[in-house]
Design an enzyme around this catalytic site. Structure first.
Site, PDB file in Angstrom:
ATOM      1  N   GLY A  37       8.989 -12.683  40.804  1.00  0.00           N
ATOM      2  CA  GLY A  37       7.614 -13.117  40.654  1.00  0.00           C
ATOM      3  C   GLY A  37       7.431 -14.013  39.443  1.00  0.00           C
ATOM      4  N   ASN A  45       9.330  -6.268  32.177  1.00  0.00           N
ATOM      5  CA  ASN A  45       9.249  -5.128  33.094  1.00  0.00           C
ATOM      6  C   ASN A  45       9.385  -3.800  32.375  1.00  0.00           C
ATOM      7  OD1 ASN A  45      10.591  -5.866  36.445  1.00  0.00           O
ATOM      8  ND2 ASN A  45       8.649  -6.387  35.497  1.00  0.00           N
ATOM      9  N   ASN A 102      13.455  -2.273  39.789  1.00  0.00           N
ATOM     10  CA  ASN A 102      12.061  -2.507  40.131  1.00  0.00           C
ATOM     11  C   ASN A 102      11.964  -3.587  41.204  1.00  0.00           C
ATOM     12  OD1 ASN A 102       9.172  -2.773  39.960  1.00  0.00           O
ATOM     13  ND2 ASN A 102       9.480  -4.548  38.651  1.00  0.00           N
ATOM     14  N   ARG A 179       2.584 -14.680  30.997  1.00  0.00           N
ATOM     15  CA  ARG A 179       3.155 -14.971  32.313  1.00  0.00           C
ATOM     16  C   ARG A 179       2.991 -16.456  32.681  1.00  0.00           C
ATOM     17  NH1 ARG A 179       5.073 -11.216  36.044  1.00  0.00           N
ATOM     18  NH2 ARG A 179       5.674  -9.347  34.915  1.00  0.00           N
ATOM     19  N   HIS A 262       1.951  -1.840  42.221  1.00  0.00           N
ATOM     20  CA  HIS A 262       3.378  -2.147  42.316  1.00  0.00           C
ATOM     21  C   HIS A 262       4.117  -1.899  41.005  1.00  0.00           C
ATOM     22  CE1 HIS A 262       6.717  -3.926  44.452  1.00  0.00           C
ATOM     23  NE2 HIS A 262       6.897  -4.877  43.545  1.00  0.00           N
ATOM     24  N   TRP A 263       3.418  -1.997  39.889  1.00  0.00           N
ATOM     25  CA  TRP A 263       4.043  -1.802  38.581  1.00  0.00           C
ATOM     26  C   TRP A 263       3.971  -0.338  38.162  1.00  0.00           C
ATOM     27  CZ3 TRP A 263       1.342  -6.435  35.701  1.00  0.00           C
ATOM     28  CH2 TRP A 263       2.008  -7.622  36.033  1.00  0.00           C
TER      29      TRP A 263
END
Length: 286
Positions: A37, A45, A102, A179, A262-263
């Site tokens: 991503g 992460n 992950n 990001r 999702h995290w």
């Protein structure tokens, strides 16, 4: 324990470029593999989990080629990742490790576990494994990744980030800016397009549909004890993806975290760490 990216960063020279990773702690080796991503790295992460995991393990968070930290290769980053793991472990002289993966990292881990039964002692995944059974495919989160790859605007990035979490309050201005700066680096953006561009996504789905044995169909070959961790509200790899690996991996168990996207290792940090440490430190049984 206070850890910084600079203090933990290491380099390993290999025949296909330099692999970079973060190392913290002492004890049995624990490999950490990040997801994919825009703007992702191994440090981003796992930086909040490393202080806890490093109390029990020698944590090795590998940076996959193609995400702006390790040297890129000519291959699609998804193809390059498993090879990078093998080069990394060989370079460090490690033949048998536990692993946490992950999303994409979990997919890479189970793929290697199918091919190399002796590689991993125990496996932990965070979403990303299995296949959609009840939910649409591609998922909402994957479709938003395609939108960003095709039109990399700040708004597209924010929309994708919102799909990653249950609580949007986690998406601080600082996180978005971090990001954004990484995701729009020209080389990193090109790597994202090679995975999530519209044509690349269509080709990947077609290849999966026509494969003689996709990874999800070979999960029964995994012999290592496996903990599948999942956010109940995951919109990237929805929870129904867990049904197939939960049933077909012989020594699999599933831990579902509520109010979690999702995290999982970020959004439900304490609960996730508790479940993972209990699993990784559990006495072995025959």
């Amino acid at each position: 324990m206070t850890l910084t990216a600079e203090d933990t960063l290491r380099e390993l020279d290999t025949e296909e470029g330099t692999l970079r990773y973060h190392e913290a702690g002492e004890g049995p080796p624990l490999l950490l593999l990040h997801g994919s991503g825009p703007g992702v790295t191994g440090w981003r992460n796992y930086r909040h989990n490393l202080p806890v995991l490093a109390r029990r393990f020698r944590c090795l968070a590998l940076e996959f080629p193609g995400f702006g930290v390790s040297d890129a290769t000519a291959e699609n980053p998804m193809v390059a990742a498993p090879k990078a793991v093998l080069r990394f472990l060989q370079g460090l002289g490690l033949e048998h490790v536990d692993v946490i993966g992950n999303s994409m990292g979990g997919y890479v881990a189970v793929g290697l576990a199918v091919a190399r039964k002796d590689l991993f002692g125990r496996i932990v995944t965070i979403g990303g494994v299995g296949r959609n059974i009840l939910s649409p495919a591609p998922s909402e989160g994957l479709n938003l990744l395609v939108e960003f790859a095709e039109n990399p605007t700040r708004e597209a990035l924010v929309q994708w980030l919102r799909s990653m979490v249950h609580d949007p309050a986690l998406l601080t201005d600082e996180l978005v800016e971090e990001r954004w700066q990484s995701a729009t680096d020209p080389a990193t953006l090109e790597a994202s397009r090679r995975i999530y561009g519209r044509d690349a996504m269509a080709a990947m789905l077609a290849a999966q549909a026509h494969s003689d044995q996709p990874v999800w169909a070979a999960l029964h070959k995994i012999t290592a004890p496996t903990l599948l961790t999942w956010g109940r509200d995951d919109r990237v790899t929805p929870l129904d993806n867990a049904l197939l690996p939960m049933r077909t991996i012989p020594k699999a168990e599933l831990h579902v975290l509520p109010d979690c996207g999702h995290w999982a290792m970020i959004e439900q940090k304490a609960a996730w760490e508790s479940a993972v440490l209990a699993f990784l430190t559990r006495p072995e049984t025959s």
